[in-house]
Design a protein around this motif. Structure first.
Motif, short mmCIF file in Angstrom:
data_model
loop_
_atom_site.label_atom_id
_atom_site.label_comp_id
_atom_site.label_asym_id
_atom_site.label_seq_id
_atom_site.Cartn_x
_atom_site.Cartn_y
_atom_site.Cartn_z
N GLN A 261 -25.33 97.60 31.97
CA GLN A 261 -24.34 96.53 32.04
C GLN A 261 -24.43 95.80 33.37
N TYR A 272 -17.49 90.79 31.68
CA TYR A 272 -17.08 91.01 30.29
C TYR A 272 -18.24 90.71 29.35
N ILE A 273 -19.35 91.36 29.61
CA ILE A 273 -20.52 91.25 28.75
C ILE A 273 -21.08 92.65 28.56
N GLY A 274 -21.45 92.98 27.35
CA GLY A 274 -22.03 94.28 27.09
C GLY A 274 -23.45 94.36 27.60
N ALA A 404 -21.37 92.86 21.47
CA ALA A 404 -20.81 92.86 22.82
C ALA A 404 -21.69 92.06 23.77
N GLY A 408 -20.84 88.10 24.65
CA GLY A 408 -20.60 88.04 26.09
C GLY A 408 -21.40 86.96 26.77
N GLN A 470 -17.62 95.63 26.52
CA GLN A 470 -17.53 94.52 27.47
C GLN A 470 -16.60 94.86 28.64
#
Length: 472
Positions: A261, A272-274, A404, A408, A470
């Motif tokens: 991540q 907030y991004i997988g 995700a 994202g 996320q």
């Protein structure tokens, strides 16, 4: 099949750029083939005066194939009937029982688009994976409408059986086993420091896993409509890309590797991004790039992920997945007449993620998967049929990881909502602005059984898992 012309205009809601990429040279001996046979009236049908004839093929030997479907001349005509096949396995000579083929395939280009109206586009059933076979028998029977005394509709003209041989896997094809790099440890929240050995599956007693059917793809997950990230127009433009996305280049690799991540956030500049999952590219599963239309087509952004099932049946091994995907690819192009495979991504029962339609895994590629809502969306097909059978936990976890990451990139919460403009479907007229869950099922935009009742019931679980990945 003649190459499809590039669209001069897109369906409502799509603003696209057209990009002519590096085109990989066709292999010296193109892998795979499609063999077709026209269906004919069956001798035992149509005995009642004026009754439409059933059509089919009597039992016969054919060239070896692994996937089949029935197609017809006019893509605007529905096949109102039942399609059944039986096949003979290569090697054993054993004939299968009769198997149903889904007569409607609503994974399709948008109505009115050049991809849907170009000469050579055909109506088609969903494809069915039957494994290596060298014998076949087919019957297509009109379905009575209006009860026992209802009329029998005529079958579409030009019915034919399309049998696909996927050819051999490419040399050095990647393992079907998915990488776990970037996945959080079981039972914990997301982390940017996950090690490659971290497990990806939830424990069996996890109360949030798909056994909790209470949300049935629940609309209750639309709760954060006020989230700024989910308002139309707030996502990044379609040129958002990942510098390590190697697809579409002259040095194409078989796999886009997984990232943690933290690495994903650094590359994309997004929070907030997988974590980016491992993705087997088109080169990895052996796409013959000489088959597809040369140019790629993009929309503005990705606002929604539509989940599908391929309806190809569940009788495949994970090692067969590349062959199955090559077969679907060839069926969508050579049998249905589309420009490329319709789905943007595919996921097998072992949780391996595969690139679908070409253009780059991080790009907003215009697909042909959810009639009326292909603009600003991504279609993810889980390989199999899930009307009654439960998809594997690994497949569900893979869809969550993919969503995700992909949502994202474009600033969306997997547990949120987004608006799409309808290009016209049997559920929403053209031009209507429709609110969808950021992760929706095909049936949310089109009146269809897809992605199957069981998989649809698992969408709430996928949303929650993707949002957690996320860091929400």
């Amino acid at each position: 099949m003649a190459a499809l012309a590039l669209p001069l205009a897109l369906p409502s809601g799509a603003t696209a750029t057209i990009h002519t990429p590096y085109r990989a040279a066709a292999p010296d001996a193109p892998s795979g083939s499609t063999h077709t046979m026209m269906l004919a009236p069956l001798a035992t049908s149509g005995r009642a005066l004026g009754s439409p004839l059933a059509e089919g093929l009597p039992e016969r030997s054919v060239k070896p194939f692994s996937l089949l479907g029935v197609t017809w001349g006019d893509s605007r005509t529905d096949l109102e009937g039942t399609v059944q096949v039986r096949t003979r396995a290569v090697g054993t000579g054993v004939w299968s029982a009769w198997r149903d083929v889904e007569s409607h395939s609503e994974d399709a280009p948008d109505a009115g688009s050049p991809e849907a109206t170009e000469a050579g586009v055909r109506g088609a059933t969903a494809p069915l994976w039957v494994g290596r076979s060298d014998g076949v028998e087919v019957r297509v029977v009109p379905k009575r409408t209006g009860g026992v005394r209802g009329a029998l509709p005529a079958l579409p003209k030009g019915l034919r059986l399309d049998m696909v041989d996927p050819g051999d896997d490419p040399p050095g094809a990647p393992s079907a086993a998915p990488s776990t790099a970037g996945a959080p440890p079981s039972g914990t929240g997301p982390t940017s420091e996950a090690a490659p050995s971290d497990p990806v599956d939830d424990p069996v007693d996890d109360p949030t896993r798909p056994g909790d059917k209470g949300d049935k793809g629940d609309k209750g997950d639309k709760g954060d409509k006020g989230d700024k990230d989910d308002e139309p127009g707030n996502a990044d433009e379609g040129d958002v890309t990942d510098p390590t996305d190697t697809t579409g280049t002259d040095d194409e690799l078989p796999v886009v590797p997984a990232l943690t991540q933290a690495e994903t956030e650094k590359i994309t500049g997004r929070h907030y991004i997988g974590a980016r999952p491992r993705i087997v590219t088109r080169a990895g599963w052996g796409a013959d790039e000489s088959l597809r239309t040369e140019d790629f087509l993009f929309t503005d952004q990705v606002d929604t992920v539509f989940v599908h099932h391929s309806a190809t049946g569940n009788d495949y091994d994970c090692a067969d997945a590349p062959s199955l995907i090559r077969s679907i690819y060839r069926y969508h192009i050579k049998s249905s007449g589309w420009r490329d495979i319709g789905y943007n991504f595919l996921v097998d029962k072992c949780g391996t993620i595969y690139e679908g339609r070409g253009g780059g895994v991080a790009k907003a590629v215009f697909g042909a998967h959810t009639l009326g809502f292909n603009a600003d969306s991504v279609g993810v097909a889980v390989l199999g049929t899930f009307s009654d059978d439960e998809p594997s936990e690994k497949a569900l976890a893979a869809v969550a990881r993919l969503a995700a990451w992909k949502l994202g990139i474009y600033g969306h919460n997997p547990a949120g909502t987004a608006y799409l403009l309808s290009g016209g479907s049997n559920k929403y007229r053209k031009g209507v602005r429709v609110s969808f869950n950021s992760i929706s099922g095909h049936r949310d935009g089109f009146a269809t059984e897809c992605p199957g009742t069981v998989l649809y019931d698992d969408l709430g679980y996928i949303r929650r898992k993707a949002a957690a990945l996320q860091g929400r």
